[in-house]
Design a protein around this motif. Structure first.
Motif, PDB file in Angstrom:
ATOM      1  N   LEU B 115       0.838  -1.205   0.000  1.00 57.71           N
ATOM      2  CA  LEU B 115       0.000   0.000   0.000  1.00 57.71           C
ATOM      3  C   LEU B 115       0.868   1.249   0.000  1.00 57.71           C
ATOM      4  N   ILE B 116       2.040   1.135   0.645  1.00 58.38           N
ATOM      5  CA  ILE B 116       2.940   2.285   0.677  1.00 58.38           C
ATOM      6  C   ILE B 116       3.636   2.440  -0.668  1.00 58.38           C
ATOM      7  N   SER B 117       4.202   1.333  -1.195  1.00 57.54           N
ATOM      8  CA  SER B 117       4.964   1.465  -2.449  1.00 57.54           C
ATOM      9  C   SER B 117       4.056   1.818  -3.621  1.00 57.54           C
ATOM     10  N   SER B 118       2.769   1.485  -3.517  1.00 64.14           N
ATOM     11  CA  SER B 118       1.853   1.818  -4.610  1.00 64.14           C
ATOM     12  C   SER B 118       1.192   3.170  -4.387  1.00 64.14           C
ATOM     13  N   LYS B 119       1.574   3.845  -3.312  1.00 65.80           N
ATOM     14  CA  LYS B 119       1.165   5.230  -3.007  1.00 65.80           C
ATOM     15  C   LYS B 119      -0.303   5.397  -2.626  1.00 65.80           C
ATOM     16  N   VAL B 120      -1.046   4.321  -2.495  1.00 66.34           N
ATOM     17  CA  VAL B 120      -2.458   4.513  -2.161  1.00 66.34           C
ATOM     18  C   VAL B 120      -2.669   4.724  -0.666  1.00 66.34           C
ATOM     19  N   TYR B 121      -1.614   4.495   0.111  1.00 67.37           N
ATOM     20  CA  TYR B 121      -1.772   4.630   1.564  1.00 67.37           C
ATOM     21  C   TYR B 121      -2.221   6.034   1.957  1.00 67.37           C
ATOM     22  N   ARG B 122      -1.938   7.024   1.085  1.00 69.71           N
ATOM     23  CA  ARG B 122      -2.289   8.405   1.434  1.00 69.71           C
ATOM     24  C   ARG B 122      -3.794   8.577   1.529  1.00 69.71           C
ATOM     25  N   GLN B 123      -4.536   7.691   0.872  1.00 67.08           N
ATOM     26  CA  GLN B 123      -5.995   7.815   0.931  1.00 67.08           C
ATOM     27  C   GLN B 123      -6.582   6.933   2.020  1.00 67.08           C
ATOM     28  N   LEU B 124      -5.718   6.320   2.796  1.00 66.16           N
ATOM     29  CA  LEU B 124      -6.185   5.440   3.863  1.00 66.16           C
ATOM     30  C   LEU B 124      -5.738   5.991   5.202  1.00 66.16           C
ATOM     31  N   GLU B 125      -6.451   5.608   6.236  1.00 67.27           N
ATOM     32  CA  GLU B 125      -6.048   6.024   7.572  1.00 67.27           C
ATOM     33  C   GLU B 125      -5.998   4.762   8.425  1.00 67.27           C
ATOM     34  N   PHE B 126      -4.903   4.579   9.134  1.00 74.83           N
ATOM     35  CA  PHE B 126      -4.765   3.367   9.946  1.00 74.83           C
ATOM     36  C   PHE B 126      -4.795   3.713  11.430  1.00 74.83           C
ATOM     37  N   LEU B 127      -5.438   2.859  12.199  1.00 73.34           N
ATOM     38  CA  LEU B 127      -5.559   3.086  13.638  1.00 73.34           C
ATOM     39  C   LEU B 127      -4.965   1.893  14.375  1.00 73.34           C
ATOM     40  N   ALA B 128      -4.474   2.170  15.562  1.00 73.02           N
ATOM     41  CA  ALA B 128      -3.796   1.118  16.318  1.00 73.02           C
ATOM     42  C   ALA B 128      -4.778   0.079  16.844  1.00 73.02           C
TER      43      ALA B 128
END
Lengths: 424, 545
Positions: B115-128
Motif C-alpha cells: 500500500l505504501i509502495s503503490s502510493k495509495v496509503y495516502r488515501q487510507l487512515e490506519f488506527l492502532a
C-alpha cells in the motif's frame, strides 16, 4: 555506530546522477548562503533579516556551531533594541508613576513587574518574549530531525536563560513548564536519548530554583522514572536518574530509618523482578550494582557514623547508618536471590545467553567478596570452615567467568587475587 | 452507459473483494485495458462494509443462495433495551460501517508495504489495535454465587518484556520461563533444534515440556496465535510463526502496539481505494453486473485489436449478467464470481475446490457504550487504540458439563467509534468461532454476554442491534492452498479469502501470481505494486471528498 538502535541522523546515501546534479546545485546554494551570512555578521548587521538568513542556513546544517553564535549575537541586539525603544517611551508615562513606586528601577525590567505599575515596560518584555518564543518554535522541527545535535539543545537552553533574565517570573515559569512537556514528548519518541535526559534534569532544576519560585519536584520525577522503566526496562538513563533522585527524595520525605529500610527493600524487589524478567539486560545489573553499593560502603567510615547529625551524613545514602550485621544479612539475601537464578540452569543450557550467565556470576563474586569483608568486620573470628566453603564457590564462579569472557582475563586474575588475599 | 457488447479487454476482473481489487491496483499502471465487474451493488465482496440499512438488505437476501455466498444463514436481531421500556433506541442507519470480514493488519505485513509502495496509503487512515485480552473465569469455589452476573474477568495479555515485568500476578520463576520462550521465538527459524521434534505436537505441550510454562500462562500465548481451533489441534509449527509475527510487529509503528486496522470499514476501504487507483489508470468499473457464462471466443476474433500476440492462448468470451458478451485475454476472479462451466451457475453444495473449506460462525453487535476500558493508551504518549482483541479460551465457554475436547476458542474484535464504524459513545463487537450452525451462534451469544458483564460498565452496556451469519472459507488449518490457479487457459482463480482474523500475506502472493501471469513474469520483480507518485487531476478526487 549503534547507539541503542537509534542512529544519529546522517545525510541520505542514495545517489542517482540526477540526484548528484541536484546535490551539487544545493551545495552551491549552501555555500552562497554561508558567505552571505558571514558577510552580514562582519558588517554587524544584527537585524531581523539576518536572523531569517541564519534560520535558513541552520535548517540546512545545524551542526555549524559558529552560526549559532551569530544567531545569539543578532538576538541580543534585537533584545536591546526592544528595551531601548521602550526606555525612550518611558519618561512620557512614568513621570507620575515613579513617585508612587520609588523602589522600581527602570533599568531592571526583570524582577518585579506588576501590570499596573509598569505599563511602559510591557512592550519591551512582550516583544522579547515574542522573539524568544518564535526562536523556541524554530528549534522544534530541527530537534525532531536532529535530536542528537548538541548546538540545538545548547541554543535552546540559552534562550531560556535569556528569558529568566529578561521576563517576569510567571512567564518564565510558563516557558520552562512547556519545556518539560517538550522533553517528555521527545523522550517518548526516543526514550533512551541521554541528551534528552540531561536536558530534562536541567529543566527540572530550573523549575525547582528559588529564582522561579520553584519547589522540589523529586516525587514527580521519581514517578516519571518508574513510568519510563515500565515502558522500557533497558532505559539506563531512567535507572540512573532514579538512583540520583533517591537520596533527595528520602530527605525531603523526612523518611525515618524504618521507612528508609522499607524503601531499600522495595527497590531491591523492583530490581529482582526486573532481573528475573530479563537477566541479560546490562542496564538492570547496573542498577542492581548501585543498590549493592549502598550496602558496601567501606567498613571504617560507617562504623563511626552517629545518628546525631543525620542532615550531613544522609545526603548520599539510602540508609546512612546500616550496621555491619544488617549489611551481612542484606548481602546474604541478595546472594541467595541471584543464586536462585542459576538453579534451574543446566550447565550447557542453550536458552541462557553467555552474557546473561556472565552478569550473574560476576554479581555473585562481587557480592560474596563484599559479604566476606563485612563478616570480618562483625566478628574477628569468623568460622574458618564456612569461609573455606565460600572460597571454593567463589573460585568456581571465577573460572566460569574466565570461560565466558576470556577477553577480560586480566580482570579475572585480579579478582582471583582479591579472593586469595581475603581468605588468606 | 454505452454497451459493452463486443468490446475487447486485456483483463476482466470479476468481483471487488480484496484480492481482485489489489490485482486491479497492481495493473493500474500496466497499460492493460481492465474491465472490473462485480455482481453486487457494492464494493468489497467478502470484505464489504455496510451501513445498517445495507446490512438489513443484505441479510434479507440471505436465502437466495448466490448473492450471499460464501455467507449463509444470516439474520439480524434488533435488541430491546434492557431497562424494560422495551423501546429500542432509534439507530441512525448511515452512521455505521459494519465490516463482514474485519481483519487486523500486522505492522510487518507485506500488504502495508504494498500500500505504501503503490502510493495509495495516502488515501487510507490506519488506527492502532492495542491490547489483547483474555477471559479468565473467577475461581468457582471462591465465589459461591451463581454464574450469572460476574462469571469472569478480562486479563491483559502481556505483549512483551515490560508487560511481563509489570504483571504482579506472574511469579518470578514464570517470568523467567516466559522471557526465555519469547527470546526463543524471536529467532525460532534459526533454532529448529529446539522445536523440530515438537513441530506437529500441540503447542501447549511444547510450552510445558520444553519451557516449563504452566497451563495458566499458556492461554495468553495461544491467544496471540489467533488459532481458530482448540489448543489440542494447534500444533507448534502453526503457533510459532504467528507468535513471532505478533512480537516482531510490536513497536514498529509506535510503542505498545503491533497491529493496525484501516479506518471506515477495514478491508472494504482498502478495496475501494485500490479500485479507485485502477479507475484513475483507465480501468472501467461496472457494479451490479455478474458473470453468467464463459466460453472460448470465436476463432475469427482470436487476435485482439492492438495486441501484438502477447498471449499464448485464445481470448475468452465472457457473458455478463446483462447478456452482453465481451472478449478478454484474461479473466480473473474467485470461484464465487465465475461460473465453472458454460451455462451453469453453481449450486451451493457441490465441492468447489480441492481446498478444504470450513464454516465459521460470526456475529456483529452494536454495543450501547464505548467500553473504554478495553482501549488503554498503548504507551506513555502513545496513541489510544481503536481496536482490541478479546479471546475466550475454549474451557471458559462450556455451557454444560459436557466434555468438549476439541472446543475452539471465541475471538471478539472490538472496534471503538474512532474506527468510524459507529457513532461515538458506542462500539462494535465482531465475534467469530469455528463452530457451525446454531451451536456456533449460541457460543458467540454466551461470549458476548460474558464480555459485557465482565466489564461492569455503569450504566450496564447492552446490545442495540446484532446480526448473525456464517462464512465459508479455506480452512486455516489444512494448510492454505496459496497462489492463483489457471484452470483453463486465460482463466485465473483466486482461492476464497480465509476467515482468519489477521490479514494473511499469502493473499498478496496470490495477487502477485496473477499479476505475473498477466504481465509476464520476465517483468522486473520490483514493478509489482511499486509506483511513483502521479499527478491526479483534482476532478478525479472531487467525488470522494
Amino acid at each position: 555506530m549503534a547507539s541503542h538502535g537509534v542512529p544519529r541522523t546522517s545525510a541520505p546515501t542514495e545517489r542517482t546522477p540526477q540526484a548528484q546534479a541536484a546535490e551539487l546545485q544545493k551545495i552551491q546554494e549552501y555555500k552562497d548562503l554561508v558567505e552571505l551570512v558571514n558577510t552580514k555578521i562582519r558588517q554587524r548587521e544584527y537585524t531581523a533579516d539576518t536572523l531569517a538568513l541564519i534560520s535558513k542556513l541552520l535548517k540546512r546544517n545545524p551542526e555549524y556551531y559558529s552560526i549559532w553564535n551569530h544567531r545569539r549575537l543578532v538576538l541580543q541586539q534585537l533584545f536591546s533594541d526592544a528595551q531601548q525603544a521602550a526606555q525612550i517611551k518611558q519618561p512620557i508615562t512614568s513621570s507620575n508613576d515613579t513617585t508612587s513606586h520609588p523602589e522600581s528601577t527602570p533599568d531592571n525590567a526583570t524582577t518585579d513587574a506588576a501590570p499596573a505599575t509598569h505599563p511602559t515596560q510591557y512592550p519591551a518584555s512582550e516583544q522579547i518574549e515574542l522573539l524568544l518564543i518564535s526562536d523556541l518554535h524554530f528549534l522544534v522541527p530541527l530537534l525532531r530531525e536532529f535530536p542528537k545535535c548538541y548546538w540545538i539543545w545548547n541554543h535552546r537552553q540559552w534562550l531560556l536563560q535569556q528569558a529568566t533574565h529578561l521576563l517576569p517570573v510567571p512567564r518564565v515559569r510558563r516557558l520552562w513548564q512547556e519545556e518539560l512537556g517538550l522533553v517528555a514528548k521527545m523522550l517518548s519518541m526516543d526514550s533512551r536519548n541521554f541528551h534528552g535526559w540531561g536536558y530534562r534534569r536541567r529543566v527540572v532544576a530550573e523549575l525547582e530554583s528559588p529564582e522561579l519560585q520553584g519547589t522540589s519536584m523529586a516525587e514527580d520525577e521519581f514517578s516519571y522514572t518508574t513510568k519510563m522503566i515500565k515502558t522500557s526496562l533497558s532505559n539506563f538513563s531512567a535507572w540512573h536518574y532514579r538512583s540520583k533522585l533517591i537520596p533527595r527524595l528520602l530527605n525531603e520525605r523526612g523518611a525515618s530509618r524504618e521507612e528508609r529500610r522499607k524503601f531499600l527493600d522495595s527497590e531491591f524487589n523492583l530490581i529482582q523482578n526486573a532481573l528475573w524478567t530479563d537477566s541479560a539486560d546490562q542496564s538492570l545489573w547496573f542498577y542492581h550494582a548501585f543498590l549493592m553499593s549502598e550496602l558496601s560502603t567501606t567498613p571504617s567510615t560507617s562504623s563511626s557514623s552517629s545518628s546525631s547529625s543525620p542532615s550531613t551524613s544522609s545526603s548520599s545514602a539510602i540508609i546512612p547508618d546500616l550496621s555491619p550485621t544488617e549489611r551481612v544479612a542484606l548481602l546474604s539475601r541478595e546472594l541467595d536471590n541471584i543464586k536462585e537464578m542459576l538453579e534451574d540452569e543446566d550447565e550447557d543450557d542453550t536458552d541462557t545467553a553467555p552474557a546473561e550467565r556472565k552478569y550473574i556470576y560476576h554479581a555473585l563474586v562481587q557480592s560474596t567478596l563484599e559479604k566476606q569483608k563485612w563478616i570480618r568486620a562483625v566478628e574477628a573470628h569468623a568460622e574458618p570452615k564456612a569461609i573455606a566453603d565460600d572460597k571454593d564457590e567463589v573460585q568456581s564462579w571465577i573460572s566460569k567467568l574466565r570461560a565466558l569472557d576470556p577477553f577480560r582475563m586480566g580482570r579475572w586474575d585480579d579478582v582471583a587475587r582479591q579472593v586469595d588475599d581475603l581468605y588468606a | 452507459m454505452d454497451s459493452l457488447s463486443g468490446t475487447f479487454w486485456d483483463v476482466v476482473i470479476a468481483g471487488t473483494g480484496l484480492q481482485q481489487s489489489l490485482l486491479a491496483l497492481s495493473l493500474s499502471r500496466s497499460g492493460k485495458k481492465v474491465l472490473h465487474a462485480d455482481k453486487n451493488r457494492y464494493y468489497g465482496g467478502f470484505e464489504a462494509a455496510f451501513t445498517l440499512q445495507e446490512a438489513e438488505e443484505w441479510l434479507n437476501k440471505g436465502d437466495e443462495d448466490s448473492p450471499l455466498r460464501p455467507f449463509r444463514k444470516a439474520s439480524s436481531v434488533p435488541q430491546a433495551s434492557l431497562d424494560g421500556s422495551n423501546k429500542a433506541p432509534k439507530l441512525s442507519a448511515r452512521a455505521y460501517s459494519l465490516a463482514l470480514s474485519p481483519q487486523l493488519l500486522y505492522a510487518r505485513s507485506s500488504l502495508l508495504q504494498a500500500l505504501i509502495s503503490s502510493k495509495v496509503y495516502r488515501q487510507l487512515e490506519f488506527l492502532a489495535v492495542g491490547s489483547w485480552w483474555i477471559y479468565v473465569p473467577r475461581d468457582r469455589s471462591e465465589t459461591g454465587e451463581a454464574l450469572t452476573s460476574s462469571h469472569g474477568e478480562l486479563k491483559k495479555v502481556p505483549n512483551g518484556r515490560e508487560d511481563i515485568f509489570s504483571d504482579d500476578l506472574i511469579d518470578l520463576r514464570s517470568k523467567r520461563s516466559l522471557m526465555k520462550f519469547l527470546k526463543f521465538v524471536a529467532d525460532y527459524e534459526n533454532m529448529s533444534e529446539v522445536w523440530s521434534d515438537y513441530a506437529s505436537i500441540p503447542f501447549s505441550e511444547f510450552l510445558r515440556s520444553r519451557f516449563g510454562i504452566s497451563m495458566s500462562l499458556q492461554a495468553p500465548l495461544l491467544a496471540l496465535t489467533l488459532s481458530p481451533v482448540s489448543p489440542s489441534e494447534t500444533p507448534t509449527s502453526f503457533a510459532l510463526p504467528r507468535i513471532a509475527r505478533h512480537l516482531r510487529s510490536m513497536g514498529v509503528f509506535g510503542p505498545g502496539f503491533g497491529a493496525v486496522l484501516p479506518k471506515w470499514g477495514g478491508g472494504a476501504e482498502i478495496a475501494q481505494v485500490a479500485c479507485r487507483a485502477c479507475a484513475v489508470g483507465g480501468g472501467v468499473y461496472v457494479l451490479d453486473e455478474g458473470i453468467s457464462d464463459v466460453s472460448n471466443a470465436p476463432a475469427d476474433q482470436g487476435e485482439m485489436p492492438g495486441q501484438v500476440g502477447s498471449s499464448a492462448h485464445h481470448p475468452v468470451a465472457v457473458t455478463l449478467s446483462s447478456g452482453e458478451t465481451v472478449n478478454t485475454l484474461w479473466l480473473v476472479g474467485s470461484p464465487d464470481d465465475i461460473p465453472k462451466k458454460s451455462g451453469t451457475t453453481r449450486s451451493g453444495n457441490e465441492p468447489e475446490s480441492p481446498t478444504r473449506e470450513e464454516v465459521t460462525s460470526k456475529s456483529i453487535s452494536i454495543v450501547s457504550s464505548p467500553l473504554t476500558g478495553l482501549f488503554p493508551q498503548t504507551a506513555e504518549a502513545g496513541p489510544v487504540p481503536a481496536g482490541a482483541v478479546v479471546v475466550f479460551p475454549p474451557e471458559t465457554l462450556l455451557t454444560e458439563e459436557k466434555v468438549a475436547e476439541n472446543q475452539p476458542p471465541v475471538y471478539i474484535m472490538v472496534h471503538s467509534s474512532d474506527s468510524g464504524e459507529c457513532p461515538s459513545g458506542q462500539c462494535i463487537l465482531y465475534s467469530s468461532v469455528f463452530i457451525s450452525g446454531d451451536e456456533g451462534q449460541a457460543t458467540l451469544d454466551l461470549a458476548v454476554n460474558r464480555l459485557l458483564s465482565s466489564l461492569g460498565e455503569d450504566p450496564k452496556s447492552c446490545l442495540l442491534w446484532s446480526m448473525r451469519y456464517s462464512q465459508q472459507g479455506p480452512s486455516l488449518h489444512s494448510g492454505v492452498v496459496s497462489s492463483c490457479e489457471e484452470r483453463s487457459p486465460g482463466q485465473i482463480f483466486f482461492p476464497r479469502s480465509s476467515n482468519g482474523l489477521a490479514f494473511d500475506d499469502e493473499l498478496l502472493n496470490n495477487v502477485k501470481c496473477a499479476y505475473e501471469k498477466i504481465v509476464g513474469s520476465d517483468n522486473e520483480d520490483s514493478s509489482f505494486m511499486a509506483f511513483s507518485d502521479r499527478e491526479v487531476p483534482t476532478s478525479y478526487m472531487s467525488d470522494e471528498e
